[in-house]
Write a protein that holds these residues in place. Sequence first.
Motif, PDB file in Angstrom:
ATOM      1  N   UNK A   2       0.816  -1.213   0.000  1.00  0.00           N
ATOM      2  CA  UNK A   2       0.000   0.000   0.000  1.00  0.00           C
ATOM      3  C   UNK A   2       0.850   1.264   0.000  1.00  0.00           C
ATOM      4  N   UNK A   3       0.239   2.343  -0.431  1.00  0.00           N
ATOM      5  CA  UNK A   3       0.958   3.615  -0.485  1.00  0.00           C
ATOM      6  C   UNK A   3       0.466   4.526   0.640  1.00  0.00           C
ATOM      7  N   UNK A   4       1.347   5.419   1.085  1.00  0.00           N
ATOM      8  CA  UNK A   4       0.916   6.484   1.989  1.00  0.00           C
ATOM      9  C   UNK A   4       0.756   7.741   1.151  1.00  0.00           C
ATOM     10  N   UNK A   5      -0.489   8.170   1.047  1.00  0.00           N
ATOM     11  CA  UNK A   5      -0.820   9.265   0.142  1.00  0.00           C
ATOM     12  C   UNK A   5      -1.075  10.548   0.920  1.00  0.00           C
ATOM     13  N   UNK A   6      -0.540  11.654   0.437  1.00  0.00           N
ATOM     14  CA  UNK A   6      -0.925  12.971   0.982  1.00  0.00           C
ATOM     15  C   UNK A   6      -1.123  13.914  -0.187  1.00  0.00           C
ATOM     16  N   UNK A   7      -2.210  14.685  -0.161  1.00  0.00           N
ATOM     17  CA  UNK A   7      -2.305  15.788  -1.111  1.00  0.00           C
ATOM     18  C   UNK A   7      -3.130  16.911  -0.512  1.00  0.00           C
ATOM     19  N   UNK A   8      -2.999  18.079  -1.094  1.00  0.00           N
ATOM     20  CA  UNK A   8      -3.706  19.245  -0.575  1.00  0.00           C
ATOM     21  C   UNK A   8      -4.362  20.047  -1.686  1.00  0.00           C
ATOM     22  N   UNK A   9      -5.460  20.698  -1.321  1.00  0.00           N
ATOM     23  CA  UNK A   9      -6.134  21.606  -2.250  1.00  0.00           C
ATOM     24  C   UNK A   9      -6.421  22.902  -1.495  1.00  0.00           C
ATOM     25  N   UNK A  10      -6.157  24.036  -2.138  1.00  0.00           N
ATOM     26  CA  UNK A  10      -6.387  25.317  -1.467  1.00  0.00           C
ATOM     27  C   UNK A  10      -7.873  25.675  -1.454  1.00  0.00           C
ATOM     28  N   UNK A  11      -8.372  26.161  -0.312  1.00  0.00           N
ATOM     29  CA  UNK A  11      -9.783  26.560  -0.248  1.00  0.00           C
ATOM     30  C   UNK A  11      -9.968  27.977  -0.768  1.00  0.00           C
ATOM     31  N   UNK A  12      -9.758  28.131  -2.065  1.00  0.00           N
ATOM     32  CA  UNK A  12      -9.852  29.481  -2.620  1.00  0.00           C
ATOM     33  C   UNK A  12     -11.038  29.597  -3.582  1.00  0.00           C
ATOM     34  N   UNK A  13     -12.022  28.705  -3.431  1.00  0.00           N
ATOM     35  CA  UNK A  13     -13.246  28.813  -4.227  1.00  0.00           C
ATOM     36  C   UNK A  13     -13.066  28.353  -5.662  1.00  0.00           C
ATOM     37  N   UNK A  14     -14.181  28.275  -6.377  1.00  0.00           N
ATOM     38  CA  UNK A  14     -14.136  27.951  -7.806  1.00  0.00           C
ATOM     39  C   UNK A  14     -13.372  26.683  -8.161  1.00  0.00           C
ATOM     40  N   UNK A  15     -13.516  25.629  -7.383  1.00  0.00           N
ATOM     41  CA  UNK A  15     -12.842  24.385  -7.803  1.00  0.00           C
ATOM     42  C   UNK A  15     -13.408  23.986  -9.161  1.00  0.00           C
ATOM     43  N   UNK A  16     -12.523  23.583 -10.051  1.00  0.00           N
ATOM     44  CA  UNK A  16     -12.931  23.422 -11.453  1.00  0.00           C
ATOM     45  C   UNK A  16     -12.516  22.073 -12.037  1.00  0.00           C
ATOM     46  N   UNK A  17     -12.837  21.930 -13.306  1.00  0.00           N
ATOM     47  CA  UNK A  17     -12.556  20.683 -14.013  1.00  0.00           C
ATOM     48  C   UNK A  17     -11.070  20.329 -14.008  1.00  0.00           C
ATOM     49  N   UNK A  18     -10.189  21.323 -14.026  1.00  0.00           N
ATOM     50  CA  UNK A  18      -8.738  21.071 -13.965  1.00  0.00           C
ATOM     51  C   UNK A  18      -8.365  20.436 -12.629  1.00  0.00           C
ATOM     52  N   UNK A  19      -8.908  20.978 -11.538  1.00  0.00           N
ATOM     53  CA  UNK A  19      -8.657  20.381 -10.223  1.00  0.00           C
ATOM     54  C   UNK A  19      -9.176  18.935 -10.192  1.00  0.00           C
ATOM     55  N   UNK A  20     -10.338  18.741 -10.810  1.00  0.00           N
ATOM     56  CA  UNK A  20     -10.945  17.399 -10.785  1.00  0.00           C
ATOM     57  C   UNK A  20     -10.124  16.402 -11.602  1.00  0.00           C
ATOM     58  N   UNK A  21      -9.874  16.729 -12.867  1.00  0.00           N
ATOM     59  CA  UNK A  21      -9.180  15.764 -13.734  1.00  0.00           C
ATOM     60  C   UNK A  21      -7.697  15.653 -13.378  1.00  0.00           C
ATOM     61  N   UNK A  22      -7.092  16.777 -12.961  1.00  0.00           N
ATOM     62  CA  UNK A  22      -5.660  16.759 -12.644  1.00  0.00           C
ATOM     63  C   UNK A  22      -5.363  16.134 -11.289  1.00  0.00           C
ATOM     64  N   UNK A  23      -6.291  16.268 -10.353  1.00  0.00           N
ATOM     65  CA  UNK A  23      -5.969  15.827  -8.993  1.00  0.00           C
ATOM     66  C   UNK A  23      -7.080  15.010  -8.319  1.00  0.00           C
ATOM     67  N   UNK A  53     -10.742  37.053   2.446  1.00  0.00           N
ATOM     68  CA  UNK A  53     -11.779  37.584   3.327  1.00  0.00           C
ATOM     69  C   UNK A  53     -12.159  36.473   4.311  1.00  0.00           C
ATOM     70  N   UNK A  54     -12.096  36.750   5.634  1.00  0.00           N
ATOM     71  CA  UNK A  54     -12.288  35.671   6.625  1.00  0.00           C
ATOM     72  C   UNK A  54     -13.584  34.866   6.445  1.00  0.00           C
ATOM     73  N   UNK A  55     -14.706  35.549   6.201  1.00  0.00           N
ATOM     74  CA  UNK A  55     -15.952  34.794   6.079  1.00  0.00           C
ATOM     75  C   UNK A  55     -15.951  33.930   4.806  1.00  0.00           C
ATOM     76  N   UNK A  56     -15.422  34.502   3.749  1.00  0.00           N
ATOM     77  CA  UNK A  56     -15.365  33.746   2.488  1.00  0.00           C
ATOM     78  C   UNK A  56     -14.429  32.542   2.651  1.00  0.00           C
ATOM     79  N   UNK A  57     -13.325  32.764   3.361  1.00  0.00           N
ATOM     80  CA  UNK A  57     -12.379  31.666   3.583  1.00  0.00           C
ATOM     81  C   UNK A  57     -13.057  30.525   4.350  1.00  0.00           C
ATOM     82  N   UNK A  58     -13.775  30.901   5.407  1.00  0.00           N
ATOM     83  CA  UNK A  58     -14.488  29.878   6.202  1.00  0.00           C
ATOM     84  C   UNK A  58     -15.434  29.071   5.311  1.00  0.00           C
ATOM     85  N   UNK A  59     -16.179  29.772   4.462  1.00  0.00           N
ATOM     86  CA  UNK A  59     -17.119  29.069   3.570  1.00  0.00           C
ATOM     87  C   UNK A  59     -16.368  28.179   2.582  1.00  0.00           C
ATOM     88  N   UNK A  60     -15.255  28.694   2.073  1.00  0.00           N
ATOM     89  CA  UNK A  60     -14.508  27.927   1.074  1.00  0.00           C
ATOM     90  C   UNK A  60     -13.866  26.671   1.663  1.00  0.00           C
TER      91      UNK A  60
END
Length: 333
Positions: A2-23, A53-60
Amino acid sequence: MGKKIFSGVQPTGNLHLGNYLGAIKNFVDLNNDDKNECVFCVVDLHAITVKQNPQVLRDNIRETVATFVACGINPEKSIIFNQSSVPAHSEGAWLLSCVARMGWLNRMTQFKEKAGKDKEKASIGLYSYPILMASDILLYDTTHVPVGEDQKQHLELCRDIAQKFNNEYGVEDFFKIPEPLIQKYFSRIMSLKDGTKKMSKSDLSDLSRVNLTDDKDQIINKIKKAKTDPLPLPSSIDELKERPEAKNLIEIYSSLNNLSLENSVNEFKGKNFSDFKDKLSQILVEKINPISLEIKKLINDKGFLDKILLEGQKKADNIASKKIKKMQEIIGF
Ligand code: AMP
Ligand code: TRP
């Protein structure tokens, strides 16, 4: 094994098809293999390298968790948490910043792109961003890191930092040297408006990307308006080289259908773009619409999302705080 996997995604809104297909699509496959241990992190500390913006960050942050789950990551199997809730990430970044070299960071192309012309005005955080990323990865004894093409250089830096720490302190194998998991094909999805530019969250034109929260009509409209060229679709992969928009759209089609590029080129050779775009919209709606509906449903269940983050935080903190303790001992604290 088995592998030990780690990855991260930034909570900066607008997750898109590139994020989906690439990662993220890759995260889901890795999560589904019972042999793997996966950690998926909402990298909120990375997000604040540019003003938020703090509130937007929390939502994202919650929206990113909702997206992970909507795409098929199972929080019972994989650890999902946000970076700022585990202090070891920041501390590790400091410790590693004393090992990393200025010369290494100066080569990072993402900093050069993001800082733009006026580098004096960029935050220090934006510059040292890849060290925090190395801390994320190394704290979990990660063996494999699934990311899009754009993160390759940061991973090479992470490997250099791990090696230097191991050598300098004479602790061979203390940090595992992680391997990137970058898909051979379709690891760089381009803008729908310009086939030479990466599809990006920060592009001012919403028409440049398919967001994972877009509804059916938005997807169809964006594909209708996507830039093409005046020629019919080519009959060989070779001909795609000079046609970035056609190449990108065919790659998106191939990736969503799990087809080779060759198969897709054969399917549409000599046809005009409108036939192809109909088929492309169809598969996009089929794959993205259920995700979009699920994200919208989950976003309203804050209790559920916060519980995932809390459970994930406990598990992640347990692993990362132990590794930091060992680092402290090795360093001489
Ligand atoms: P970010 O949104 O920058 O945190 O990126 C999250 C993940 O998506 C990373 O693994 C990126 O490499 C990947 N990614 C972002 N944009 C693209 C793109 N246009 N094509 C392929 N992968 C991407
Ligand atoms: N830098 C990555 C990006 O912008 C996100 C990230 C942060 C990451 N830490 C990570 C990815 C650790 C993989 C592993 O896409």
